[in-house]
Design an enzyme around this catalytic site. Structure first.
Site, PDB file in Angstrom:
ATOM      1  N   HIS A 239      39.138 -10.635 -43.628  1.00  0.00           N
ATOM      2  CA  HIS A 239      39.159  -9.724 -44.768  1.00  0.00           C
ATOM      3  C   HIS A 239      40.383 -10.018 -45.638  1.00  0.00           C
ATOM      4  O   HIS A 239      41.182 -10.904 -45.343  1.00  0.00           O
ATOM      5  CB  HIS A 239      39.091  -8.263 -44.320  1.00  0.00           C
TER       6      HIS A 239
ATOM      7  N   HIS B 274      43.843 -10.380 -43.961  1.00  0.00           N
ATOM      8  CA  HIS B 274      44.152 -11.692 -43.377  1.00  0.00           C
ATOM      9  C   HIS B 274      44.454 -12.692 -44.493  1.00  0.00           C
ATOM     10  O   HIS B 274      45.329 -13.544 -44.375  1.00  0.00           O
ATOM     11  CB  HIS B 274      42.972 -12.234 -42.566  1.00  0.00           C
TER      12      HIS B 274
ATOM     13  N   CYS C 123      45.139   0.541 -24.892  1.00  0.00           N
ATOM     14  CA  CYS C 123      44.185   0.560 -26.013  1.00  0.00           C
ATOM     15  C   CYS C 123      43.662  -0.858 -26.197  1.00  0.00           C
ATOM     16  O   CYS C 123      44.438  -1.766 -26.530  1.00  0.00           O
ATOM     17  CB  CYS C 123      44.823   1.055 -27.298  1.00  0.00           C
TER      18      CYS C 123
ATOM     19  N   CYS D  43      44.158  -2.352 -29.786  1.00  0.00           N
ATOM     20  CA  CYS D  43      45.508  -2.896 -30.038  1.00  0.00           C
ATOM     21  C   CYS D  43      45.842  -4.001 -29.051  1.00  0.00           C
ATOM     22  O   CYS D  43      46.802  -4.731 -29.263  1.00  0.00           O
ATOM     23  CB  CYS D  43      46.589  -1.841 -29.854  1.00  0.00           C
TER      24      CYS D  43
ATOM     25  N   CYS E 175      43.922   6.742 -29.713  1.00  0.00           N
ATOM     26  CA  CYS E 175      44.833   5.796 -30.370  1.00  0.00           C
ATOM     27  C   CYS E 175      44.772   6.044 -31.879  1.00  0.00           C
ATOM     28  O   CYS E 175      43.686   6.055 -32.462  1.00  0.00           O
ATOM     29  CB  CYS E 175      44.419   4.360 -30.057  1.00  0.00           C
TER      30      CYS E 175
ATOM     31  N   LYS F  27      43.215   3.561 -46.912  1.00  0.00           N
ATOM     32  CA  LYS F  27      43.469   2.626 -45.831  1.00  0.00           C
ATOM     33  C   LYS F  27      42.214   1.773 -45.640  1.00  0.00           C
ATOM     34  O   LYS F  27      41.107   2.291 -45.665  1.00  0.00           O
ATOM     35  CB  LYS F  27      43.760   3.441 -44.560  1.00  0.00           C
TER      36      LYS F  27
ATOM     37  N   LYS G 282      36.918  -0.587 -41.325  1.00  0.00           N
ATOM     38  CA  LYS G 282      35.510  -0.937 -41.198  1.00  0.00           C
ATOM     39  C   LYS G 282      34.633   0.276 -41.437  1.00  0.00           C
ATOM     40  O   LYS G 282      33.633   0.209 -42.138  1.00  0.00           O
ATOM     41  CB  LYS G 282      35.245  -1.442 -39.776  1.00  0.00           C
TER      42      LYS G 282
HETATM   43  N1  MSP Z   1      45.811 -11.705 -33.127  1.00  0.00           N
HETATM   44  C1  MSP Z   1      46.898 -10.912 -33.559  1.00  0.00           C
HETATM   45  C2  MSP Z   1      48.047 -11.786 -34.053  1.00  0.00           C
HETATM   46  C3  MSP Z   1      48.577 -12.761 -33.061  1.00  0.00           C
HETATM   47  S1  MSP Z   1      49.826 -13.749 -33.737  1.00  0.00           S
HETATM   48  C4  MSP Z   1      50.588 -14.492 -32.437  1.00  0.00           C
HETATM   49  C5  MSP Z   1      46.460  -9.995 -34.687  1.00  0.00           C
HETATM   50  N2  MSP Z   1      45.407 -10.384 -35.393  1.00  0.00           N
HETATM   51  S2  MSP Z   1      44.756  -9.586 -36.610  1.00  0.00           S
HETATM   52  O1  MSP Z   1      43.515 -10.271 -36.871  1.00  0.00           O
HETATM   53  O2  MSP Z   1      44.680  -8.198 -36.333  1.00  0.00           O
HETATM   54  O3  MSP Z   1      45.661  -9.861 -37.844  1.00  0.00           O
HETATM   55  C6  MSP Z   1      46.782  -9.076 -38.128  1.00  0.00           C
HETATM   56  C7  MSP Z   1      47.425  -9.584 -39.411  1.00  0.00           C
HETATM   57  O4  MSP Z   1      46.486  -9.504 -40.507  1.00  0.00           O
HETATM   58  C8  MSP Z   1      48.569  -8.736 -39.884  1.00  0.00           C
HETATM   59  O5  MSP Z   1      49.786  -9.021 -39.254  1.00  0.00           O
HETATM   60  C9  MSP Z   1      48.613  -9.124 -41.335  1.00  0.00           C
HETATM   61  O6  MSP Z   1      49.167 -10.412 -41.421  1.00  0.00           O
HETATM   62  C10 MSP Z   1      47.146  -9.162 -41.707  1.00  0.00           C
HETATM   63  N3  MSP Z   1      46.623  -7.857 -42.159  1.00  0.00           N
HETATM   64  C11 MSP Z   1      45.638  -7.120 -41.592  1.00  0.00           C
HETATM   65  N4  MSP Z   1      45.394  -6.015 -42.343  1.00  0.00           N
HETATM   66  C12 MSP Z   1      46.227  -5.989 -43.402  1.00  0.00           C
HETATM   67  C13 MSP Z   1      46.449  -5.108 -44.493  1.00  0.00           C
HETATM   68  N5  MSP Z   1      45.744  -4.001 -44.681  1.00  0.00           N
HETATM   69  N6  MSP Z   1      47.417  -5.425 -45.372  1.00  0.00           N
HETATM   70  C14 MSP Z   1      48.177  -6.571 -45.237  1.00  0.00           C
HETATM   71  N7  MSP Z   1      48.001  -7.384 -44.228  1.00  0.00           N
HETATM   72  C15 MSP Z   1      47.057  -7.145 -43.286  1.00  0.00           C
HETATM   73  O7  MSP Z   1      47.124  -8.996 -34.912  1.00  0.00           O
END
Ligand code: MSP
Length: 477
Positions: free
Chosen positions: A20, A23, A128, A131, A145, A291, A294
Protein backbone atom coordinates in the site's frame (compact mmCIF):
# COMPACT_ATOMS: atom_id res chain seq x y z
CA UNK A 1 36.80 9.95 6.16
CA UNK A 2 34.02 10.37 3.66
CA UNK A 3 33.19 7.18 1.88
CA UNK A 4 31.66 6.85 -1.52
CA UNK A 5 30.01 3.57 -0.72
CA UNK A 6 26.44 3.90 0.43
CA UNK A 7 24.21 1.17 1.69
CA UNK A 8 20.56 2.15 2.21
CA UNK A 9 17.72 -0.11 3.33
CA UNK A 10 13.95 -0.11 3.72
CA UNK A 11 12.05 -2.39 6.09
CA UNK A 12 11.27 -5.74 4.56
CA UNK A 13 7.51 -5.79 4.25
CA UNK A 14 5.17 -8.50 5.45
CA UNK A 15 4.34 -10.33 2.32
CA UNK A 16 0.75 -11.14 3.27
CA UNK A 17 -0.39 -7.53 3.04
CA UNK A 18 -0.91 -5.93 -0.35
CA UNK A 19 1.68 -3.24 -1.01
CA UNK A 20 0.00 0.00 0.00
CA UNK A 21 0.93 3.64 -0.11
CA UNK A 22 2.54 3.38 3.37
CA UNK A 23 5.05 0.82 2.13
CA UNK A 24 5.50 2.92 -0.99
CA UNK A 25 6.40 5.97 1.09
CA UNK A 26 9.54 4.46 2.64
CA UNK A 27 10.51 2.71 -0.57
CA UNK A 28 10.20 5.84 -2.74
CA UNK A 29 12.29 7.79 -0.23
CA UNK A 30 15.02 5.15 -0.37
CA UNK A 31 14.89 5.11 -4.15
CA UNK A 32 15.25 8.89 -4.37
CA UNK A 33 18.28 8.82 -2.09
CA UNK A 34 19.85 5.97 -4.00
CA UNK A 35 19.39 7.75 -7.32
CA UNK A 36 20.71 10.96 -5.80
CA UNK A 37 23.92 9.28 -4.62
CA UNK A 38 24.35 7.43 -7.88
CA UNK A 39 23.90 10.64 -9.83
CA UNK A 40 26.75 12.12 -7.78
CA UNK A 41 28.92 9.19 -8.75
CA UNK A 42 28.74 7.34 -5.43
CA UNK A 43 28.63 3.61 -5.25
CA UNK A 44 25.22 3.25 -3.68
CA UNK A 45 23.28 0.09 -2.93
CA UNK A 46 19.58 0.07 -2.08
CA UNK A 47 18.08 -3.00 -0.46
CA UNK A 48 14.43 -3.84 0.00
CA UNK A 49 12.59 -7.13 0.32
CA UNK A 50 9.95 -9.19 2.04
CA UNK A 51 9.45 -10.61 5.52
CA UNK A 52 8.05 -14.08 5.02
CA UNK A 53 8.30 -16.11 8.22
CA UNK A 54 6.35 -16.19 11.46
CA UNK A 55 2.95 -16.94 12.87
CA UNK A 56 1.13 -14.21 10.98
CA UNK A 57 2.20 -15.57 7.58
CA UNK A 58 1.71 -19.20 8.59
CA UNK A 59 -1.84 -18.44 9.75
CA UNK A 60 -2.69 -16.54 6.59
CA UNK A 61 -1.40 -19.44 4.47
CA UNK A 62 -3.45 -21.91 6.46
CA UNK A 63 -6.60 -19.85 5.94
CA UNK A 64 -5.97 -20.11 2.22
CA UNK A 65 -5.31 -23.84 2.49
CA UNK A 66 -1.81 -23.43 1.12
CA UNK A 67 1.63 -24.35 2.35
CA UNK A 68 3.44 -21.30 3.69
CA UNK A 69 6.12 -21.56 1.02
CA UNK A 70 3.66 -21.71 -1.82
CA UNK A 71 1.70 -18.88 -0.26
CA UNK A 72 4.68 -16.53 0.06
CA UNK A 73 5.95 -17.37 -3.41
CA UNK A 74 2.63 -16.33 -4.82
CA UNK A 75 2.71 -12.96 -3.02
CA UNK A 76 6.22 -11.68 -3.62
CA UNK A 77 5.47 -10.71 -7.26
CA UNK A 78 2.83 -8.27 -6.00
CA UNK A 79 5.52 -6.27 -4.27
CA UNK A 80 7.86 -6.41 -7.22
CA UNK A 81 5.06 -5.26 -9.47
CA UNK A 82 4.22 -2.33 -7.24
CA UNK A 83 7.86 -1.23 -7.14
CA UNK A 84 8.09 -1.46 -10.88
CA UNK A 85 4.98 0.64 -11.30
CA UNK A 86 6.54 3.30 -9.08
CA UNK A 87 9.84 3.24 -10.95
CA UNK A 88 11.71 1.89 -7.95
CA UNK A 89 15.16 0.69 -8.92
CA UNK A 90 16.34 -1.41 -5.98
CA UNK A 91 19.75 -3.05 -6.22
CA UNK A 92 18.83 -6.04 -4.09
CA UNK A 93 15.54 -7.67 -3.12
CA UNK A 94 15.91 -9.97 -0.15
CA UNK A 95 13.47 -12.66 0.96
CA UNK A 96 13.77 -14.14 4.42
CA UNK A 97 12.91 -17.57 3.01
CA UNK A 98 16.10 -17.44 0.94
CA UNK A 99 18.16 -20.45 2.19
CA UNK A 100 21.33 -18.43 2.47
CA UNK A 101 19.58 -15.85 4.62
CA UNK A 102 18.15 -18.57 6.87
CA UNK A 103 21.62 -20.02 7.38
CA UNK A 104 23.10 -16.64 8.21
CA UNK A 105 20.31 -16.07 10.76
CA UNK A 106 21.12 -19.35 12.46
CA UNK A 107 24.84 -18.51 12.48
CA UNK A 108 24.12 -15.07 13.88
CA UNK A 109 22.16 -16.56 16.79
CA UNK A 110 24.96 -19.04 17.35
CA UNK A 111 27.34 -16.12 17.73
CA UNK A 112 24.99 -14.52 20.26
CA UNK A 113 24.98 -17.79 22.21
CA UNK A 114 28.76 -18.11 22.06
CA UNK A 115 29.11 -14.57 23.34
CA UNK A 116 26.99 -15.52 26.36
CA UNK A 117 23.92 -13.46 25.54
CA UNK A 118 21.30 -16.20 25.22
CA UNK A 119 19.54 -18.08 28.01
CA UNK A 120 16.61 -20.50 28.02
CA UNK A 121 13.74 -19.55 30.34
CA UNK A 122 10.12 -20.30 30.98
CA UNK A 123 7.93 -17.53 29.71
CA UNK A 124 4.34 -16.53 29.99
CA UNK A 125 2.83 -13.63 28.21
CA UNK A 126 0.19 -12.20 25.91
CA UNK A 127 1.10 -12.31 22.25
CA UNK A 128 -0.41 -10.27 19.42
CA UNK A 129 0.01 -12.17 16.17
CA UNK A 130 -0.76 -9.02 14.14
CA UNK A 131 2.20 -7.20 15.72
CA UNK A 132 4.25 -10.40 16.03
CA UNK A 133 5.10 -9.13 19.48
CA UNK A 134 4.42 -9.78 23.16
CA UNK A 135 2.14 -7.14 24.53
CA UNK A 136 1.65 -6.08 28.14
CA UNK A 137 -1.72 -5.89 29.96
CA UNK A 138 -1.61 -2.11 30.19
CA UNK A 139 -1.13 -1.70 26.45
CA UNK A 140 -4.50 -3.37 25.82
CA UNK A 141 -7.68 -1.46 25.08
CA UNK A 142 -10.82 -3.36 26.13
CA UNK A 143 -8.66 -6.46 26.31
CA UNK A 144 -7.62 -6.04 22.69
CA UNK A 145 -4.48 -4.96 20.87
CA UNK A 146 -4.96 -1.26 20.02
CA UNK A 147 -3.34 -1.70 16.60
CA UNK A 148 -5.13 -4.81 15.45
CA UNK A 149 -8.34 -4.82 17.47
CA UNK A 150 -7.81 -8.47 18.30
CA UNK A 151 -7.44 -10.24 21.62
CA UNK A 152 -3.87 -11.36 22.17
CA UNK A 153 -3.15 -15.06 22.68
CA UNK A 154 -1.77 -16.37 25.94
CA UNK A 155 1.62 -17.96 25.42
CA UNK A 156 3.26 -20.15 27.98
CA UNK A 157 6.39 -21.77 26.73
CA UNK A 158 10.09 -22.16 27.18
CA UNK A 159 11.97 -19.67 25.03
CA UNK A 160 15.49 -18.59 24.43
CA UNK A 161 16.07 -15.12 25.73
CA UNK A 162 18.43 -12.46 24.48
CA UNK A 163 20.01 -10.76 27.48
CA UNK A 164 19.23 -7.25 26.35
CA UNK A 165 19.38 -5.87 29.90
CA UNK A 166 23.13 -6.49 29.97
CA UNK A 167 23.69 -4.26 26.95
CA UNK A 168 21.82 -1.25 28.19
CA UNK A 169 24.81 0.94 29.01
CA UNK A 170 26.73 0.21 25.84
CA UNK A 171 23.66 0.87 23.74
CA UNK A 172 22.93 4.10 25.52
CA UNK A 173 26.46 5.29 24.97
CA UNK A 174 26.36 4.44 21.25
CA UNK A 175 23.14 6.37 20.79
CA UNK A 176 24.09 9.35 22.92
CA UNK A 177 27.38 9.78 21.10
CA UNK A 178 25.70 9.37 17.69
CA UNK A 179 28.08 6.53 16.90
CA UNK A 180 24.72 4.98 16.09
CA UNK A 181 22.58 7.90 15.05
CA UNK A 182 18.86 7.74 15.74
CA UNK A 183 16.99 10.47 13.89
CA UNK A 184 15.05 12.72 13.96
CA UNK A 185 16.13 14.08 17.35
CA UNK A 186 12.68 13.45 18.87
CA UNK A 187 13.05 9.73 18.10
CA UNK A 188 16.49 9.66 19.63
CA UNK A 189 15.07 11.11 22.84
CA UNK A 190 12.22 8.63 22.77
CA UNK A 191 14.66 5.74 22.50
CA UNK A 192 16.95 7.10 25.21
CA UNK A 193 13.90 7.52 27.42
CA UNK A 194 13.02 3.86 26.97
CA UNK A 195 16.57 2.78 27.74
CA UNK A 196 16.58 4.92 30.87
CA UNK A 197 13.45 3.17 32.10
CA UNK A 198 15.46 -0.06 31.97
CA UNK A 199 15.53 -2.75 29.31
CA UNK A 200 14.26 -6.26 29.93
CA UNK A 201 15.58 -9.40 28.30
CA UNK A 202 13.57 -10.45 25.25
CA UNK A 203 12.50 -13.80 23.93
CA UNK A 204 14.07 -14.54 20.54
CA UNK A 205 12.68 -17.99 19.80
CA UNK A 206 9.25 -19.52 19.30
CA UNK A 207 8.20 -23.00 20.23
CA UNK A 208 4.83 -23.10 18.58
CA UNK A 209 5.88 -21.56 15.29
CA UNK A 210 7.36 -23.95 12.77
CA UNK A 211 7.57 -21.47 9.92
CA UNK A 212 10.93 -19.85 10.65
CA UNK A 213 14.71 -20.14 10.59
CA UNK A 214 16.30 -22.96 12.61
CA UNK A 215 17.26 -22.11 16.15
CA UNK A 216 20.80 -23.38 16.75
CA UNK A 217 21.02 -26.32 19.13
CA UNK A 218 17.27 -26.59 19.71
CA UNK A 219 15.04 -28.37 17.20
CA UNK A 220 11.91 -27.54 19.15
CA UNK A 221 12.22 -23.82 18.40
CA UNK A 222 12.50 -21.43 15.49
CA UNK A 223 14.02 -17.96 15.47
CA UNK A 224 11.58 -15.19 16.39
CA UNK A 225 10.40 -13.53 13.18
CA UNK A 226 11.54 -10.03 14.10
CA UNK A 227 15.08 -11.18 14.86
CA UNK A 228 15.10 -13.15 11.62
CA UNK A 229 13.90 -10.07 9.73
CA UNK A 230 16.38 -7.61 11.26
CA UNK A 231 19.29 -9.83 10.27
CA UNK A 232 18.34 -9.32 6.58
CA UNK A 233 20.27 -6.06 6.55
CA UNK A 234 23.41 -7.95 7.48
CA UNK A 235 22.84 -11.17 5.54
CA UNK A 236 22.31 -9.14 2.37
CA UNK A 237 25.97 -8.12 2.52
CA UNK A 238 26.86 -11.79 2.14
CA UNK A 239 24.18 -12.60 -0.42
CA UNK A 240 24.58 -9.70 -2.83
CA UNK A 241 27.65 -8.25 -4.34
CA UNK A 242 27.95 -4.60 -3.49
CA UNK A 243 26.61 -3.75 -0.06
CA UNK A 244 29.19 -3.64 2.70
CA UNK A 245 28.39 -3.87 6.38
CA UNK A 246 27.68 -1.60 8.21
CA UNK A 247 24.64 -0.05 6.57
CA UNK A 248 24.72 3.70 6.21
CA UNK A 249 21.02 4.17 6.68
CA UNK A 250 18.01 2.13 7.73
CA UNK A 251 14.91 4.01 6.65
CA UNK A 252 11.87 2.95 8.67
CA UNK A 253 8.48 4.15 9.82
CA UNK A 254 8.22 5.22 13.45
CA UNK A 255 6.09 2.16 14.24
CA UNK A 256 9.12 -0.11 14.21
CA UNK A 257 11.62 2.10 16.01
CA UNK A 258 11.90 -0.20 19.04
CA UNK A 259 13.19 -3.08 16.95
CA UNK A 260 15.57 -1.00 14.86
CA UNK A 261 16.96 1.33 17.49
CA UNK A 262 17.12 -1.05 20.45
CA UNK A 263 16.98 -4.76 19.62
CA UNK A 264 19.00 -4.60 16.40
CA UNK A 265 21.98 -2.53 17.59
CA UNK A 266 22.08 -4.48 20.87
CA UNK A 267 22.34 -7.74 18.92
CA UNK A 268 25.19 -6.29 16.91
CA UNK A 269 27.02 -4.99 19.98
CA UNK A 270 26.70 -8.45 21.53
CA UNK A 271 28.52 -10.12 18.65
CA UNK A 272 31.06 -7.29 18.28
CA UNK A 273 29.79 -6.23 14.88
CA UNK A 274 29.78 -2.65 13.64
CA UNK A 275 26.60 -0.64 14.14
CA UNK A 276 24.62 0.84 11.28
CA UNK A 277 25.50 4.50 10.96
CA UNK A 278 21.94 5.76 11.14
CA UNK A 279 18.32 4.80 11.63
CA UNK A 280 15.83 7.40 10.45
CA UNK A 281 12.18 6.96 11.41
CA UNK A 282 9.75 8.88 9.25
CA UNK A 283 6.24 9.82 10.28
CA UNK A 284 3.00 8.08 9.55
CA UNK A 285 0.34 9.39 7.35
CA UNK A 286 -3.37 9.32 7.40
CA UNK A 287 -5.48 9.15 4.27
CA UNK A 288 -7.87 12.05 3.88
CA UNK A 289 -7.65 12.64 7.63
CA UNK A 290 -8.28 9.02 8.62
CA UNK A 291 -6.01 6.29 9.83
CA UNK A 292 -5.28 3.97 6.94
CA UNK A 293 -6.79 0.57 7.50
CA UNK A 294 -8.05 -2.44 5.70
CA UNK A 295 -11.41 -2.34 7.42
CA UNK A 296 -11.98 1.30 6.44
CA UNK A 297 -11.03 0.35 2.90
CA UNK A 298 -9.26 3.68 2.47
CA UNK A 299 -5.81 2.34 1.71
CA UNK A 300 -4.89 3.95 -1.60
CA UNK A 301 -3.34 1.64 -4.12
CA UNK A 302 0.01 2.89 -5.40
CA UNK A 303 -0.27 0.93 -8.64
CA UNK A 304 -3.64 2.40 -9.56
CA UNK A 305 -2.38 5.88 -8.67
CA UNK A 306 0.71 5.58 -10.80
CA UNK A 307 -1.33 4.27 -13.70
CA UNK A 308 -3.50 7.34 -13.49
CA UNK A 309 -0.99 10.10 -12.67
CA UNK A 310 2.30 8.45 -13.60
CA UNK A 311 4.89 7.17 -11.14
CA UNK A 312 6.66 10.52 -11.02
CA UNK A 313 3.63 12.45 -9.83
CA UNK A 314 3.01 9.95 -7.01
CA UNK A 315 6.67 10.02 -6.00
CA UNK A 316 6.69 13.80 -6.06
CA UNK A 317 3.40 14.37 -4.29
CA UNK A 318 3.96 12.08 -1.34
CA UNK A 319 7.45 13.37 -0.61
CA UNK A 320 6.43 17.00 -1.11
CA UNK A 321 3.29 17.01 0.99
CA UNK A 322 4.83 17.11 4.48
CA UNK A 323 8.27 16.87 6.12
CA UNK A 324 9.67 13.36 6.16
CA UNK A 325 10.13 13.03 9.91
CA UNK A 326 6.62 14.22 10.73
CA UNK A 327 3.12 12.81 10.50
CA UNK A 328 0.93 14.10 7.73
CA UNK A 329 -2.02 13.49 5.52
CA UNK A 330 -2.28 12.32 1.93
CA UNK A 331 -5.16 11.65 -0.40
CA UNK A 332 -5.81 11.15 -4.06
CA UNK A 333 -7.18 14.71 -4.24
CA UNK A 334 -3.89 16.06 -2.93
CA UNK A 335 -1.94 14.10 -5.51
CA UNK A 336 -4.28 15.30 -8.28
CA UNK A 337 -3.86 18.88 -7.11
CA UNK A 338 -0.05 18.68 -7.08
CA UNK A 339 -0.17 17.13 -10.53
CA UNK A 340 -2.19 20.00 -11.87
CA UNK A 341 -0.51 22.91 -10.11
CA UNK A 342 3.15 22.25 -9.27
CA UNK A 343 3.82 19.78 -12.03
CA UNK A 344 1.52 20.89 -14.82
CA UNK A 345 1.23 24.65 -14.33
CA UNK A 346 4.63 25.35 -12.82
CA UNK A 347 7.15 22.93 -14.27
CA UNK A 348 5.47 21.52 -17.37
CA UNK A 349 4.23 24.89 -18.52
CA UNK A 350 7.59 26.54 -17.92
CA UNK A 351 9.39 24.04 -20.15
CA UNK A 352 6.70 24.29 -22.78
CA UNK A 353 6.56 28.09 -23.01
CA UNK A 354 10.34 28.42 -22.89
CA UNK A 355 10.90 26.04 -25.77
CA UNK A 356 8.03 27.52 -27.75
CA UNK A 357 9.57 30.97 -27.50
CA UNK A 358 13.07 29.73 -28.26
CA UNK A 359 11.66 28.29 -31.49
CA UNK A 360 9.42 31.18 -32.35
CA UNK A 361 12.09 33.83 -31.86
CA UNK A 362 14.74 31.62 -33.43
CA UNK A 363 17.11 31.93 -30.48
CA UNK A 364 20.44 30.18 -30.15
CA UNK A 365 20.53 28.24 -26.88
CA UNK A 366 22.76 25.47 -25.66
CA UNK A 367 24.70 24.18 -22.69
CA UNK A 368 26.91 26.67 -20.90
CA UNK A 369 30.02 26.09 -18.82
CA UNK A 370 28.42 26.95 -15.49
CA UNK A 371 24.79 26.33 -14.73
CA UNK A 372 22.91 28.92 -12.75
CA UNK A 373 22.27 26.27 -10.07
CA UNK A 374 26.04 26.23 -9.53
CA UNK A 375 26.43 29.99 -9.26
CA UNK A 376 26.71 31.17 -5.64
CA UNK A 377 24.07 33.60 -4.39
CA UNK A 378 24.80 36.62 -2.20
CA UNK A 379 25.54 34.33 0.77
CA UNK A 380 27.94 32.28 -1.32
CA UNK A 381 25.63 29.27 -1.46
CA UNK A 382 24.62 27.64 -4.71
CA UNK A 383 21.21 26.15 -5.38
CA UNK A 384 22.78 22.76 -5.84
CA UNK A 385 24.46 23.02 -2.44
CA UNK A 386 21.18 23.92 -0.76
CA UNK A 387 19.46 21.00 -2.48
CA UNK A 388 22.26 18.55 -1.63
CA UNK A 389 22.23 19.62 1.97
CA UNK A 390 18.48 19.09 2.24
CA UNK A 391 18.64 15.63 0.69
CA UNK A 392 21.62 14.53 2.73
CA UNK A 393 19.56 15.45 5.80
CA UNK A 394 16.60 13.48 4.41
CA UNK A 395 14.61 16.67 4.03
CA UNK A 396 12.87 15.56 0.83
CA UNK A 397 10.21 18.24 0.89
CA UNK A 398 12.89 20.86 1.54
CA UNK A 399 14.91 19.70 -1.46
CA UNK A 400 11.79 19.87 -3.63
CA UNK A 401 11.03 23.34 -2.36
CA UNK A 402 14.47 24.44 -3.51
CA UNK A 403 13.69 23.14 -7.01
CA UNK A 404 10.21 24.60 -7.20
CA UNK A 405 11.41 27.95 -5.98
CA UNK A 406 13.47 28.07 -9.19
CA UNK A 407 10.53 27.22 -11.43
CA UNK A 408 8.41 29.84 -9.69
CA UNK A 409 11.15 32.44 -10.11
CA UNK A 410 11.64 31.58 -13.76
CA UNK A 411 7.94 31.81 -14.50
CA UNK A 412 7.89 35.17 -12.73
CA UNK A 413 10.91 36.27 -14.72
CA UNK A 414 9.05 35.56 -17.95
CA UNK A 415 6.07 37.58 -16.76
CA UNK A 416 8.29 40.45 -15.73
CA UNK A 417 10.58 40.60 -18.75
CA UNK A 418 7.86 39.88 -21.30
CA UNK A 419 9.95 38.26 -24.05
CA UNK A 420 7.11 38.88 -26.54
CA UNK A 421 7.70 42.62 -26.11
CA UNK A 422 11.49 42.34 -26.04
CA UNK A 423 11.19 40.63 -29.38
CA UNK A 424 10.11 43.95 -30.78
CA UNK A 425 12.22 46.29 -28.66
CA UNK A 426 15.48 44.67 -27.60
CA UNK A 427 16.66 41.47 -29.26
CA UNK A 428 19.90 41.38 -27.27
CA UNK A 429 18.08 41.45 -23.98
CA UNK A 430 15.68 38.82 -25.31
CA UNK A 431 18.59 36.48 -26.04
CA UNK A 432 20.06 37.05 -22.57
CA UNK A 433 16.77 36.47 -20.74
CA UNK A 434 15.82 33.36 -22.65
CA UNK A 435 19.36 32.00 -22.55
CA UNK A 436 19.34 32.28 -18.76
CA UNK A 437 15.96 30.57 -18.47
CA UNK A 438 17.00 27.81 -20.79
CA UNK A 439 20.18 26.99 -18.94
CA UNK A 440 18.39 27.23 -15.58
CA UNK A 441 16.11 24.52 -16.91
CA UNK A 442 19.14 22.35 -17.59
CA UNK A 443 19.87 22.65 -13.87
CA UNK A 444 16.29 21.93 -12.84
CA UNK A 445 16.47 18.88 -15.06
CA UNK A 446 19.38 17.50 -13.04
CA UNK A 447 17.75 18.22 -9.71
CA UNK A 448 14.43 16.54 -10.47
CA UNK A 449 16.06 13.35 -11.69
CA UNK A 450 16.18 11.42 -8.37
CA UNK A 451 12.52 12.26 -7.68
CA UNK A 452 11.07 12.05 -11.17
CA UNK A 453 13.33 9.93 -13.34
CA UNK A 454 10.91 9.53 -16.23
CA UNK A 455 10.06 13.21 -16.43
CA UNK A 456 13.75 14.11 -16.19
CA UNK A 457 14.46 11.86 -19.15
CA UNK A 458 11.66 13.40 -21.24
CA UNK A 459 12.61 16.90 -20.28
CA UNK A 460 16.24 16.31 -21.16
CA UNK A 461 15.24 15.15 -24.61
CA UNK A 462 13.04 18.18 -25.14
CA UNK A 463 15.80 20.54 -24.03
CA UNK A 464 18.08 18.93 -26.59
CA UNK A 465 15.73 18.74 -29.53
CA UNK A 466 13.90 21.96 -28.60
CA UNK A 467 10.62 20.21 -29.34
CA UNK A 468 8.16 20.85 -26.53
CA UNK A 469 5.55 18.29 -25.57
CA UNK A 470 3.37 18.45 -22.46
CA UNK A 471 5.23 16.79 -19.58
CA UNK A 472 2.08 16.48 -17.49
CA UNK A 473 -0.90 16.31 -19.82
CA UNK A 474 -4.33 17.07 -18.41
CA UNK A 475 -6.05 14.09 -16.92
CA UNK A 476 -9.67 13.68 -17.87
CA UNK A 477 -11.69 12.56 -14.87
N1 MSP B 1 8.08 -6.82 8.48
C1 MSP B 1 8.18 -5.72 9.35
C2 MSP B 1 9.49 -4.97 9.13
C3 MSP B 1 10.72 -5.78 9.30
S1 MSP B 1 12.15 -4.86 8.97
C4 MSP B 1 13.43 -5.75 9.58
C5 MSP B 1 7.02 -4.76 9.11
N2 MSP B 1 6.45 -4.80 7.92
S2 MSP B 1 5.22 -3.91 7.44
O1 MSP B 1 4.81 -4.50 6.19
O2 MSP B 1 4.23 -3.81 8.46
O3 MSP B 1 5.80 -2.52 7.09
C6 MSP B 1 5.96 -1.52 8.05
C7 MSP B 1 6.52 -0.27 7.38
O4 MSP B 1 5.62 0.19 6.35
C8 MSP B 1 6.61 0.92 8.30
O5 MSP B 1 7.76 0.93 9.10
C9 MSP B 1 6.65 2.03 7.29
O6 MSP B 1 7.92 2.04 6.70
C10 MSP B 1 5.61 1.60 6.28
N3 MSP B 1 4.24 2.06 6.62
C11 MSP B 1 3.15 1.29 6.87
N4 MSP B 1 2.07 2.08 7.06
C12 MSP B 1 2.42 3.38 6.96
C13 MSP B 1 1.75 4.62 7.08
N5 MSP B 1 0.45 4.72 7.32
N6 MSP B 1 2.47 5.75 6.92
C14 MSP B 1 3.82 5.71 6.65
N7 MSP B 1 4.46 4.58 6.56
C15 MSP B 1 3.83 3.39 6.71
O7 MSP B 1 6.73 -3.98 10.00
Amino acid sequence: MASNNKYITTPIYYVNDVPHIGHAYTTIAADVLNRFYKQKGDNSFFLTGTDEHGAKIAEAAEEKGETPKKFVDSLVPQFKKAWEALDIEYDGFIRTTDKKHEEIVTEFIKKLQDAGYVEKRKYEGLYCVGCEKFISEDELEDGKCPHHGKEPVKHSEENHFFLLSKLQDKLKQAIESDEFKVAPEARKNEVLGKINQGLEDVSISRQAVEWGAKFPGDDTQTVYVWVDALINYYSATKIFEGPKWPADLHLIGKDILWFHAIIWPAMLIAIHEKLPKEVFAHGFFTIGGKKMSKSLGNAIDPIALSEKYGADAVRYAILREFPFGEDGDISEEKIAERYKTDLGNELGNLVQRTLTMVNKYELEVGPTETLSIDTPDVDGVTIREAYDKALTNLDFSGALEVVFRITRDLNAEIERKKPWELEKTDKNELAVVMGFIYQSLLGVNELILPFMPETAEKMKKQLKTLKPEPLFPRIEE
